[in-house]
Design a protein around this motif. Sequence first.
Motif, PDB file in Angstrom:
ATOM      1  N   UNK A 183       0.921  -1.159  -0.027  1.00 42.62           N
ATOM      2  CA  UNK A 183      -0.106  -0.024   0.087  1.00 42.62           C
ATOM      3  C   UNK A 183       0.926   1.139  -0.150  1.00 42.62           C
ATOM      4  N   UNK A 184       1.887   1.313   0.975  1.00 47.10           N
ATOM      5  CA  UNK A 184       2.753   2.455   0.956  1.00 47.10           C
ATOM      6  C   UNK A 184       3.478   2.676  -0.282  1.00 47.10           C
ATOM      7  N   UNK A 185       4.076   1.602  -0.836  1.00 51.03           N
ATOM      8  CA  UNK A 185       4.790   1.544  -1.955  1.00 51.03           C
ATOM      9  C   UNK A 185       4.060   1.911  -3.098  1.00 51.03           C
ATOM     10  N   UNK A 186       2.753   1.523  -3.450  1.00 49.54           N
ATOM     11  CA  UNK A 186       1.892   1.984  -4.408  1.00 49.54           C
ATOM     12  C   UNK A 186       1.735   3.609  -4.351  1.00 49.54           C
ATOM     13  N   UNK A 187       1.049   3.994  -3.160  1.00 47.63           N
ATOM     14  CA  UNK A 187       1.002   5.545  -2.960  1.00 47.63           C
ATOM     15  C   UNK A 187       2.127   6.394  -3.251  1.00 47.63           C
ATOM     16  N   UNK A 188       3.464   5.786  -2.752  1.00 48.17           N
ATOM     17  CA  UNK A 188       4.726   6.388  -3.241  1.00 48.17           C
ATOM     18  C   UNK A 188       4.968   6.516  -4.627  1.00 48.17           C
ATOM     19  N   UNK A 189       4.592   5.360  -5.554  1.00 46.47           N
ATOM     20  CA  UNK A 189       5.032   5.116  -6.928  1.00 46.47           C
ATOM     21  C   UNK A 189       3.954   6.127  -7.468  1.00 46.47           C
ATOM     22  N   UNK A 190       2.578   6.304  -7.162  1.00 47.83           N
ATOM     23  CA  UNK A 190       1.751   7.323  -7.703  1.00 47.83           C
ATOM     24  C   UNK A 190       2.277   8.690  -7.645  1.00 47.83           C
ATOM     25  N   UNK A 191       2.734   8.939  -6.343  1.00 45.29           N
ATOM     26  CA  UNK A 191       3.107  10.300  -6.148  1.00 45.29           C
ATOM     27  C   UNK A 191       4.470  10.915  -6.660  1.00 45.29           C
ATOM     28  N   UNK A 192       5.186   9.704  -6.849  1.00 49.93           N
ATOM     29  CA  UNK A 192       6.518   9.828  -7.560  1.00 49.93           C
ATOM     30  C   UNK A 192       6.245  10.201  -9.097  1.00 49.93           C
ATOM     31  N   UNK A 193       5.278   9.756  -9.564  1.00 53.81           N
ATOM     32  CA  UNK A 193       4.935   9.922 -11.091  1.00 53.81           C
ATOM     33  C   UNK A 193       4.542  11.394 -11.268  1.00 53.81           C
ATOM     34  N   UNK A 194       4.160  12.190 -10.318  1.00 54.68           N
ATOM     35  CA  UNK A 194       3.684  13.694 -10.199  1.00 54.68           C
ATOM     36  C   UNK A 194       2.040  13.742  -9.998  1.00 54.68           C
ATOM     37  N   UNK A 195       1.535  12.455  -9.923  1.00 56.08           N
ATOM     38  CA  UNK A 195      -0.079  12.568  -9.458  1.00 56.08           C
ATOM     39  C   UNK A 195      -0.083  12.304  -8.229  1.00 56.08           C
ATOM     40  N   UNK A 196      -1.156  12.769  -7.996  1.00 55.12           N
ATOM     41  CA  UNK A 196      -1.952  12.374  -6.296  1.00 55.12           C
ATOM     42  C   UNK A 196      -2.674  11.058  -6.599  1.00 55.12           C
ATOM     43  N   UNK A 197      -3.043  10.483  -5.483  1.00 59.97           N
ATOM     44  CA  UNK A 197      -3.545   9.234  -5.653  1.00 59.97           C
ATOM     45  C   UNK A 197      -5.286   9.508  -6.092  1.00 59.97           C
TER      46      UNK A 197
END
Length: 136
Positions: free
Chosen positions: A91-105
């Motif tokens: 869960x935390x890794x997926x949220x971090x990956x989305x945010x790293x892409x420049x998007x909010x969840x």
Amino acid sequence: MSVRSTLLYTALFAASAVAAPAAWAQAQEPAPPMNQAPAPSSAASANISDQKIEQFADAYVAVQTIQEKAANDLQTAKEPAQADQVKAKAESDMIAAVEKSGLKVDEFNQIVETMTANADVRERVAAKLQERQGGG
């Protein structure tokens, strides 16, 4: 699991249709009922910028990889506590990956919702994902 990650997991399952060819995605689009106009929000949200589509594709690929690893790790988890740790880390890794892409969840999830209602957005995302898989 938090609401954010539940949406993220749901988004991934919904977005998995994107991996299919655009023609399949078009064929799967249901016609709106005769007595109901298409939702106005889907036309407005179809104006997703190319940059957001790029960011979404980056996030999608990363999230899919994290989800696959977590699924494998869950198969080998011997205790419920171990499974809970795998889920929390994913869960935390997926949220971090989305945010790293420049998007909010929330933006990620909104694009997924738009894809389910709009063939053009589905095709644009599918094209970006094909590029990332070396197919385009």
